[in-house]
Design an enzyme around this catalytic site. Sequence first.
Site, PDB file in Angstrom:
ATOM      1  NE  ARG A  82      -3.734  -0.338   2.401  1.00 34.35           N
ATOM      2  CZ  ARG A  82      -4.348  -0.876   3.452  1.00 34.35           C
ATOM      3  NH1 ARG A  82      -4.211  -0.344   4.644  1.00 34.35           N
ATOM      4  NH2 ARG A  82      -5.112  -1.947   3.313  1.00 34.35           N
ATOM      5  NE  ARG A 151      -3.127   1.411   9.410  1.00 36.86           N
ATOM      6  CZ  ARG A 151      -3.872   0.390   8.990  1.00 36.86           C
ATOM      7  NH1 ARG A 151      -4.564   0.471   7.884  1.00 36.86           N
ATOM      8  NH2 ARG A 151      -3.922  -0.733   9.674  1.00 36.86           N
ATOM      9  CE  LYS A 216      -6.854  -1.601  10.717  1.00 35.53           C
ATOM     10  NZ  LYS A 216      -7.678  -2.188   9.623  1.00 35.53           N
ATOM     11  CE  LYS A 218      -8.312   2.548   8.760  1.00 36.22           C
ATOM     12  NZ  LYS A 218      -9.257   1.707   8.022  1.00 36.22           N
ATOM     13  CB  CYS A 437     -13.721  -4.079   0.286  1.00 37.59           C
ATOM     14  SG  CYS A 437     -14.257  -5.791   0.444  1.00 37.59           S
ATOM     15  CB  CYS A 443      -8.988  -9.671   1.184  1.00 37.37           C
ATOM     16  SG  CYS A 443      -9.224  -9.343   2.940  1.00 37.37           S
ATOM     17  CB  CYS A 482     -15.266 -10.049   5.885  1.00 38.43           C
ATOM     18  SG  CYS A 482     -14.016  -8.844   6.374  1.00 38.43           S
ATOM     19  CB  CYS A 486     -12.160  -2.531   3.597  1.00 39.25           C
ATOM     20  SG  CYS A 486     -11.250  -3.514   4.785  1.00 39.25           S
TER      21      CYS A 486
END
Length: 582
Positions: A82, A151, A216, A218, A437, A443, A482, A486
């Site tokens: 990424r 991020r 994480k 954001k 996503c 994934c 899932c 995302c």
Amino acid sequence: MKTRKLSSMSEKKLSANEGIKTRSNYLRGTIAEGLQDLSTGSLSEDDQQLLKFHGTYQQDDRDTRATRRKHKLDKAYSFMIRIRVPGGVATSEQWLATDHLATTFANGTIKLTTRQAFQFHGIIKSNLKRTIADINKAAMDTIAACGDVNRNVMCNPNPYLSTAHADVLQAAKDISAHLTPHTRAYHEIWLDGEKVKTSEEEVQEPIYGKTYLPRKFKITIAVPPSNDVDIFANCLSFIAIVEGGKVVGYNVAVGGGMGSTHGNEATYPRLADVIGYCTAEQVVDVSEKVVLVQRDFGDRTDRKHSRFKYTVDDYGPEWILAKLNEYLGYDLEPARPYEFVDNGDRFGWQEDPNGNFHYTMFVEGGRVLDTPSYPMRTGLREIAKIHDGDFRLTANQNLMIANISPAKRVQIEALMEQYGIKDSHEKSALRLSSIACVALPTCGLALAEAERYLPHVITDLEETVEEAGLRHDSITIRMTGCPNGCGRPFIAEIGFVGRGPDRYNLYLGGGHAGQRLNKLYRQDIHADEIKPILSPILSHYAKERNEGERFGDFVIRTGYVAATVQGKDFHANIRTEAAASA
Ligand code: SRM
Ligand code: SF4
């Protein structure tokens, strides 16, 4: 209200990842050694966790897993990388470099992500270091694109629309730079940087310390009335308050997030709460101090409960504000009025106050690739060769060819025509309002298809949309493989979340501006049931909506679902039929 018991927290065992971080020597682990070992295409379990902080994930091709298992072969390992792109800005040179790497080392595609970043898939271990080094040569990086740190910072993708838009891009870059990890591990491992002594914590990581964040983190910035970065889904967001064309300050919102786990009601998506206002000059300081509150009070024992949204719910937004004010040494002011009207992109051509042009193109699922009928990637490459403006990645996985001078517009339009890009936005508003996503095959967490399947669902629904006269009505529709969320499915007006192969939960009633979570309408439906379930609701909407009423509001008013007021209420008031179909 403070609800989490600190004493019981401290008695609980820290999560395994905390140990990995502590032992890692500021994210070094044994990554460098592991990369040398070409007897396997994978890296050790611990290093796989640490790799994320460097912007890369070990994956395997899930399409070939079963066959390979049958033939007793190892999984087909490869890596996803990424690239961090603060505010989603890439120059033509950076676009060309990305395009080149996509062919040289990756699977020939570029993925534009829901956080304005680039992703490559399919990079084999022996090419990992070269790819990351080449990304850095193109003046981009991958550090902190993933991992328990802040991020990619998002903001409205077009800085040319006004001075306010330029201000927020600068703020996004400043926050991003300030919160980038300081460890030299990244340079040592990927860029052959000189090794430094590793004992001085303050020098190593003055903000994060050696265990970084619990999870994480954001951050995003929006310029009302457009919420095109979905601020309520982020840990920390800033809503620009504009006076006289300049950003004078920001409302501060905390505690948004999407991730949840099927069958675990202790996990839920949550929308951020607006807790106050800071001046434009304070925005970096406020970002740092919110990060510090999460560093110090986030749950490090249970990774399913360690996102900032749970810290905000456990302690309460008022307590978070008080702690933030204490860390800042001054008080946030009361929040100022603002209004969002939608969270989508502005497709097609726009002219800015300087007379330059911007074209926002639709990129389905954010996947830039060539197909025989649509050589989009080649077209964008040819445009980048002559384009002296730049490229802007949107948070809806689309792309803006930005800052085209009137002199260049003719040439660029000719290329757009030649490669089929010119009509990219001539689609139903439903399709233009879609996000999917990545999901399968890369994934590792996907339970069902998303990027490869949502386009077909939309094609099916378009028949109804056309018949009902809804072609130009934007209804946000999002699918994820899932419940990690995302594609931010829990704030879509129509959300699909994978449960298993060909099976989805269907959620309805999200706010059109991303201001309200949706609610489970039908659980575990087969893919074939989607059209029969949704078409009558769309037709009903076309016939009986009130003037200007959005689809998400309509399904609540007419009783398809109850409104979700806040995250804790996400699993409540689910219709009995939905529960019965479980
Ligand atoms: Fe995500 C994990 C892809 C945006 C919530 N996400 C993953 C991983 C890395 C799977 C993994 O851990 O093994 C996925 C890699 C798939 C692949 O093959 O590329 C993945 N996430 C993506 C992207 C590429 C989706 C896309 O199609 O665009 C987005 C990359 C954004 C970026 O550039 O940084 C992406 N992920 C999001 C968002 C949306 C956002 O940030 O606005 C969310 C929901 C917001 C949030 O964070 O709550 C999101 N991703 C997650 C989660 C759930 C976290 C949680 O709170 O529980 C996971 C799983 C995890 O962290 O354990 C996850
Ligand atoms: Fe993978 Fe789930 Fe994220 Fe989709 S939502 S990319 S399936 S983790």
